[in-house]
Design a protein around this motif. Structure first.
Motif, short mmCIF file in Angstrom:
data_model
loop_
_atom_site.label_atom_id
_atom_site.label_comp_id
_atom_site.label_asym_id
_atom_site.label_seq_id
_atom_site.Cartn_x
_atom_site.Cartn_y
_atom_site.Cartn_z
N ASP A 94 0.84 -1.20 0.00
CA ASP A 94 0.00 0.00 0.00
C ASP A 94 0.88 1.25 0.00
OD1 ASP A 94 -2.77 1.36 0.75
OD2 ASP A 94 -1.24 2.19 2.09
N GLU A 96 0.55 4.41 0.90
CA GLU A 96 0.65 5.24 2.11
C GLU A 96 1.47 4.54 3.18
OE1 GLU A 96 -2.16 7.27 5.58
OE2 GLU A 96 -3.09 6.29 3.84
N TYR A 97 1.17 3.26 3.44
CA TYR A 97 1.91 2.53 4.46
C TYR A 97 3.39 2.43 4.09
CZ TYR A 97 -2.32 1.02 6.93
OH TYR A 97 -3.48 0.98 7.65
N ALA A 99 5.18 4.42 2.23
CA ALA A 99 5.83 5.72 2.38
C ALA A 99 6.10 6.03 3.85
CB ALA A 99 4.97 6.81 1.76
N LYS A 100 5.13 5.72 4.72
CA LYS A 100 5.32 6.00 6.14
C LYS A 100 6.42 5.13 6.74
CE LYS A 100 0.79 7.98 7.10
NZ LYS A 100 -0.49 7.86 7.84
N GLU A 156 4.14 1.89 12.64
CA GLU A 156 3.15 2.06 11.58
C GLU A 156 2.34 0.77 11.43
OE1 GLU A 156 2.51 4.88 10.30
OE2 GLU A 156 4.33 6.00 10.83
N CYS A 157 1.19 0.90 10.80
CA CYS A 157 0.38 -0.25 10.33
C CYS A 157 -0.28 -1.05 11.45
CB CYS A 157 1.22 -1.21 9.48
SG CYS A 157 1.95 -0.46 8.02
#
Length: 203
Positions: A94, A96-97, A99-100, A156-157
């Motif tokens: 994904d 966004e994930y 990139a974070k 994250e996630c």
């Protein structure tokens, strides 16, 4: 003479046990339950500057992972490779994930490297640094991370990713850097959570 990267085991890790950057790769391999051959590199004997090692990494740094016919250097790059090849949960596709997570890998290579890592080298190896600047950067970063972890278990996630593995080693060894973690309870909880993962190994 160093063994050929193509001989014996198909997966080889070149490094030193004293390095936190090498440790994060050893930890990731253990969490993924991936066997490998360990090849210790004696930095004091300049083995990282030998012609054999420079063929693996012309920059002359550890870690280096050789996985069959793939040669990857740099600990963050190796984490990306292992996650994408062997277990995508550690680096979701994904946008966004991903990139974070990459933001935290950048922090591991920059803010952590120039603060906690630099302080550890200073106190353990006598490497000269701007100690006040490194301590200031470390405390600012730890405050940001502690606030970030206040309402979530992982960076994250909501599950462990390579972001956690990339940032873990030098925070875990903060005592070597003479940094007190007691003002950062959420980081302490996060460290303990990582240590409970199946396959966890200490540095």
């Amino acid at each position: 003479m160093l063994p050929s990267p193509r001989s014996e085991s198909l997966r080889k890790l070149y490094g030193t046990h004293q390095s936190g950057n090498v440790y994060k790769v050893r930890l990731m391999l253990s969490l993924l339950d991936l066997p490998y051959e360990w090849i210790g590199i004696n930095l004091a004997a300049k083995e990282h500057r030998s012609p054999e090692f420079l063929q693996l990494n012309p920059i002359g740094q550890v870690p280096v992972l050789v996985d069959a016919n793939v040669n990857i250097r740099d600990s963050q790059a190796i984490l990306v490779y292992l996650a994408r090849k062997y277990d995508n949960n550690w680096l979701p596709i994904d946008a966004e994930y991903m990139a974070k997570i990459m933001q935290w890998l950048s922090i591991a290579a920059n803010e952590i490297e120039h603060s906690l890592t630099a302080l550890r080298r200073h106190f353990l190896l006598g490497v000269p640094i701007d100690r006040a600047k490194a301590e200031r950067t470390a405390k600012q970063l730890l405050q940001v991370m502690d606030q970030h972890l206040e309402n979530q278990p992982w960076l994250e996630c909501h599950h462990p990713t390579i972001a956690d593995i990339a940032c873990y080693p030098y925070i875990y060894r903060a005592a070597d850097s003479q940094i007190d973690l007691s003002p950062y309870p959420n980081i302490t909880t996060w460290l303990n959570r990582i240590q409970q993962l199946p396959g966890y190994i200490a540095m």
